[in-house]
Motif scaffolding. Structure first.
Motif, PDB file in Angstrom:
ATOM      1  N   ALA A  90       4.811 -19.323  14.580  1.00 55.83           N
ATOM      2  CA  ALA A  90       5.823 -19.517  13.641  1.00 55.83           C
ATOM      3  C   ALA A  90       6.367 -18.421  12.976  1.00 55.83           C
ATOM      4  O   ALA A  90       7.640 -18.041  12.724  1.00 55.83           O
ATOM      5  CB  ALA A  90       5.829 -20.811  12.817  1.00 55.83           C
ATOM      6  N   ALA A  91       5.435 -17.389  12.437  1.00 60.10           N
ATOM      7  CA  ALA A  91       5.635 -16.312  11.508  1.00 60.10           C
ATOM      8  C   ALA A  91       6.513 -15.250  12.488  1.00 60.10           C
ATOM      9  O   ALA A  91       7.304 -14.612  12.024  1.00 60.10           O
ATOM     10  CB  ALA A  91       4.403 -15.981  11.248  1.00 60.10           C
ATOM     11  N   LEU A  92       5.991 -15.191  13.662  1.00 66.90           N
ATOM     12  CA  LEU A  92       6.471 -14.181  14.723  1.00 66.90           C
ATOM     13  C   LEU A  92       7.972 -14.577  14.936  1.00 66.90           C
ATOM     14  O   LEU A  92       8.846 -13.787  15.266  1.00 66.90           O
ATOM     15  CB  LEU A  92       5.966 -14.356  15.988  1.00 66.90           C
ATOM     16  N   GLY A 136       0.680 -15.748   4.348  1.00 64.47           N
ATOM     17  CA  GLY A 136       1.463 -15.508   3.024  1.00 64.47           C
ATOM     18  C   GLY A 136       2.651 -16.392   3.081  1.00 64.47           C
ATOM     19  O   GLY A 136       2.964 -17.174   1.922  1.00 64.47           O
ATOM     20  N   LEU A 137       2.987 -16.926   4.258  1.00 66.90           N
ATOM     21  CA  LEU A 137       3.836 -17.955   4.395  1.00 66.90           C
ATOM     22  C   LEU A 137       3.847 -19.217   4.664  1.00 66.90           C
ATOM     23  O   LEU A 137       4.391 -20.253   4.716  1.00 66.90           O
ATOM     24  CB  LEU A 137       5.073 -17.379   5.794  1.00 66.90           C
ATOM     25  N   LEU A 183       0.738  -9.212  11.341  1.00 66.63           N
ATOM     26  CA  LEU A 183       1.223 -10.639  11.727  1.00 66.63           C
ATOM     27  C   LEU A 183       0.552 -11.790  11.110  1.00 66.63           C
ATOM     28  O   LEU A 183       1.205 -12.679  10.578  1.00 66.63           O
ATOM     29  CB  LEU A 183       1.412 -10.839  13.212  1.00 66.63           C
ATOM     30  N   ALA A 184      -0.679 -11.498  11.217  1.00 66.44           N
ATOM     31  CA  ALA A 184      -1.652 -12.806  10.507  1.00 66.44           C
ATOM     32  C   ALA A 184      -1.542 -12.811   9.391  1.00 66.44           C
ATOM     33  O   ALA A 184      -1.672 -13.917   8.516  1.00 66.44           O
ATOM     34  CB  ALA A 184      -3.311 -12.243  11.199  1.00 66.44           C
ATOM     35  N   LEU A 185      -1.475 -11.491   8.524  1.00 68.61           N
ATOM     36  CA  LEU A 185      -1.290 -11.734   7.095  1.00 68.61           C
ATOM     37  C   LEU A 185      -0.006 -12.288   6.711  1.00 68.61           C
ATOM     38  O   LEU A 185       0.291 -13.123   5.735  1.00 68.61           O
ATOM     39  CB  LEU A 185      -1.392 -10.063   6.499  1.00 68.61           C
ATOM     40  N   LEU A 186       1.087 -11.906   7.419  1.00 70.34           N
ATOM     41  CA  LEU A 186       2.516 -12.427   7.335  1.00 70.34           C
ATOM     42  C   LEU A 186       2.291 -14.076   7.347  1.00 70.34           C
ATOM     43  O   LEU A 186       2.717 -14.807   6.527  1.00 70.34           O
ATOM     44  CB  LEU A 186       3.515 -12.253   8.085  1.00 70.34           C
ATOM     45  N   HIS A 235      11.062 -11.911   0.174  1.00 66.40           N
ATOM     46  CA  HIS A 235      11.461 -12.661  -1.278  1.00 66.40           C
ATOM     47  C   HIS A 235      10.574 -14.020  -1.201  1.00 66.40           C
ATOM     48  O   HIS A 235      10.391 -14.624  -2.135  1.00 66.40           O
ATOM     49  CB  HIS A 235      12.929 -13.197  -1.313  1.00 66.40           C
ATOM     50  N   ARG A 236       9.938 -14.319   0.097  1.00 68.21           N
ATOM     51  CA  ARG A 236       9.047 -15.572   0.223  1.00 68.21           C
ATOM     52  C   ARG A 236       7.702 -15.243   0.044  1.00 68.21           C
ATOM     53  O   ARG A 236       6.771 -16.129   0.146  1.00 68.21           O
ATOM     54  CB  ARG A 236       9.195 -16.078   1.698  1.00 68.21           C
TER      55      ARG A 236
END
Length: 567
Positions: A44-46, A37-38, A31-34, A12-13
């Motif tokens: 931090a994304a991991l 996007g965030l 992971l890099a794309l996430l 949803h983010r």
């Protein structure tokens, strides 16, 4: 069952376009794309992904050597999954090996297809963990070898359906193509300047030159089987004659993959086992440096910038091969580059693109040498000329005359220090009074490896050893006053456990005008150096010692660089 779909807590983010790109991307890039996007860093994304999935996070996973045998390289590469060691709970009882869980680390949650594939190779129950993408990739390369997934695909009959001989040959050819691409792409990732494919007895070794030193590349065990195909593939890419194996050949490859765009110079020589192939990687756009980027201090920049504003004169950069001369010249050209100057360069090869400049490649085989090209360039109304190297009297005389007739000329020479450039020109046959009149600045330089900022630590120094090292560097013992500790390399994941990451320049800057009388009298470079030092010239050793005291490099690295440069 593990699932690689994006958890609802994170979905949803992200906008729908980002979610679609994430679903269609390869696993190692998700992971890099996430993170993008965030709006977070990958770490931090991991952590967010671990919280959303409930999977445990391993920040520094360690490979499980016993489980490697049950894990084909193809699966490890394709799915970015590695078996790792995890300490069992204290209360767990020892059971059979087949009942013990197999711990697997990946930067992205696995799906049912991946779990089913892995289950065909091991009866052990699977326990999944999340881990940093770069660490997983590093473990795969270190333990399976770079490109092993490609060759494993062609070599493992258990993973290939029944095919004809022609189809198997096509699969092997495709595997070699992927392997060569993997090796070059990894070299770009590691900032290598050269790749060497070296056939030896019973093996093919591959080495990268990183930060000036050769580094062995971990390779798959079945590489020797593909040796001839790999060499042929490189020759095809470089448009060489693959049937000619007795003579040296030269070629070039225009390599583009993702964001990497390289001009690769290829050279082959016949050896007793097979052809040895060397690749020089050029035109890496990210390596176009500024004057600050090459390591010049503010004081050194001021010295050079003053001369760069001159309307005419000859500026020389000296040093051995691989000391960064072309990089420095490129930085100088970028410093003065403007719309009201016509800049023409003559290079072999063209290593960097200078926006707005007219860059020319020499071709000695058709008579386009530095000297002949320089003659033609002088008819092109240039303001600034850069000549890649002064190799002979003809080029030297034309460059000096050009500098005396209203042009600012840059070039390089191979000498050990700055005063040596003056005597080298006179030894070539240039009249001393022309050298004294034309040369406005000489810069001698070296490159030393920069200490890794993530792991370097300061350690107490032994005064006796420090004085001995300074003496070997021809520095006064007084330089050690007040020095009780110096930075030393340690080694970590960021620097491949070498303790160094990147390089920084050492510079010796000479203004020849105060030496006019000595130059005209053909005094030795030793006499020129003595007078220049008395007038305030800082030597390469002194420049290096400043870098050591400031924590940019180590004393042993300085000693290695200066002592192996013929000082």
């Amino acid at each position: 069952m593990p699932d690689d779909s994006l958890p609802a807590a994170l979905a949803h983010r992200l906008p729908e376009t980002a979610q679609k790109a994430l679903a269609e991307s390869v696993r190692e890039k998700r992971l890099a794309l996430l993170a993008s996007g965030l709006g977070l860093g990958e770490t931090a994304a991991l952590e967010a992904l671990a919280r959303a999935t409930g999977l445990p996070l391993l920040e520094a996973p360690v490979i499980d050597p016993e489980a490697l045998a049950a894990f084909p390289a193809r699966l490890a590469h394709e799915y970015q999954v590695v078996p790792v060691l995890v300490a069992p709970p204290p209360s767990s009882a020892l059971g059979s090996l087949s009942s013990e869980p197999l711990h697997l680390a990946s930067p992205w949650p696995a799906n049912a297809i991946i779990a089913d594939w892995i289950a065909t190779f091991t009866p052990r129950p699977l326990v999944w963990h999340l881990a940093p993408a770069d660490r997983v990739a590093q473990l795969i390369n270190e333990n399976y070898g770079i490109g092993s997934g490609s060759l494993d695909d062609a070599d493992d009959s258990s993973l290939i359906p029944a095919t004809t001989g022609t189809e198997l040959e096509a699969d092997a050819d495709a595997a070699v193509v992927r392997f060569v691409t993997d090796v070059i792409a990894q070299a770009v990732t590691e900032n290598a300047t050269d790749i060497h494919f070296e056939p030896q007895e019973g093996q093919l070794t591959i080495r990268y030159r990183v930060d000036g030193l050769l580094v062995p590349v971990p390779l798959p065990e079945n590489l020797l089987r593909f040796q001839d195909a790999i060499i042929s593939r490189l020759k095809i890419m470089a448009r060489m004659n693959i049937s000619e194996k007795r003579l040296p050949q030269d070629g070039r490859i225009d390599f583009r993959q993702g964001g990497a765009a390289l001009d690769i110079r290829v050279s082959t020589i016949p050896t007793i086992y097979a052809e040895s192939v060397s690749l020089r990687l050029l035109n890496q756009r990210k390596m176009a440096y500024t004057m600050e980027g090459i390591g010049l201090t503010p004081v050194e920049q001021a010295h050079i910038a003053r001369v760069l504003d001159f309307p005419h004169g000859l500026i020389l950069v000296t040093g051995p091969t691989g000391s960064g001369k072309s990089t420095s010249l490129n930085a100088f050209l970028r410093k003065i580059n403007s719309s009201d100057l016509r800049i023409v360069t003559i290079e072999d090869p063209i290593e960097y693109e200078v926006p707005g400049a007219n860059q020319m490649q020499t071709h000695a085989e058709i008579g386009l040498t530095f000297a002949s090209a320089l003659r033609h360039v002088l008819r092109q109304d240039p303001d600034v000329i850069m000549v890649g190297e002064i190799r002979d009297l003809d080029t030297a005389e034309i460059a000096i005359r050009a500098s005396l007739t209203g042009h600012l000329v840059f070039s390089t020479l191979h000498t050990n220090d700055a005063p040596g450039a003056i005597t080298r020109l006179t030894d070539m046959g240039v009249e001393p009074f022309l050298v004294a009149s034309a040369v406005e600045l000489v810069i001698a330089q070296r490159l030393v490896r920069r200490l890794c900022p993530d792991c370097a630590k300061k350690k107490l120094v032994d005064p006796l050893a420090l004085h001995a090292t300074l003496e070997a560097l021809q520095l006064a013992p007084a330089e050690a006053e007040g020095i009780t500790e110096l930075a030393e390399p340690v080694g970590c994941r960021s620097c491949r456990h070498t303790g160094f990451r990147g390089r920084i320049g050492l510079f010796e800057i000479l203004h020849p005008k105060p030496l006019h009388d000595l130059i005209v009298r053909r005094e030795s470079s030793k006499a020129l150096a003595a007078l220049a030092r008395s007038l305030g010239m800082r030597t390469l050793q002194q420049s290096g010692w400043e870098r050591v005291k400031s924590g940019h490099t180590s004393l042993q690295e300085l000693l290695r660089t200066i002592s192996t440069s013929g000082e």
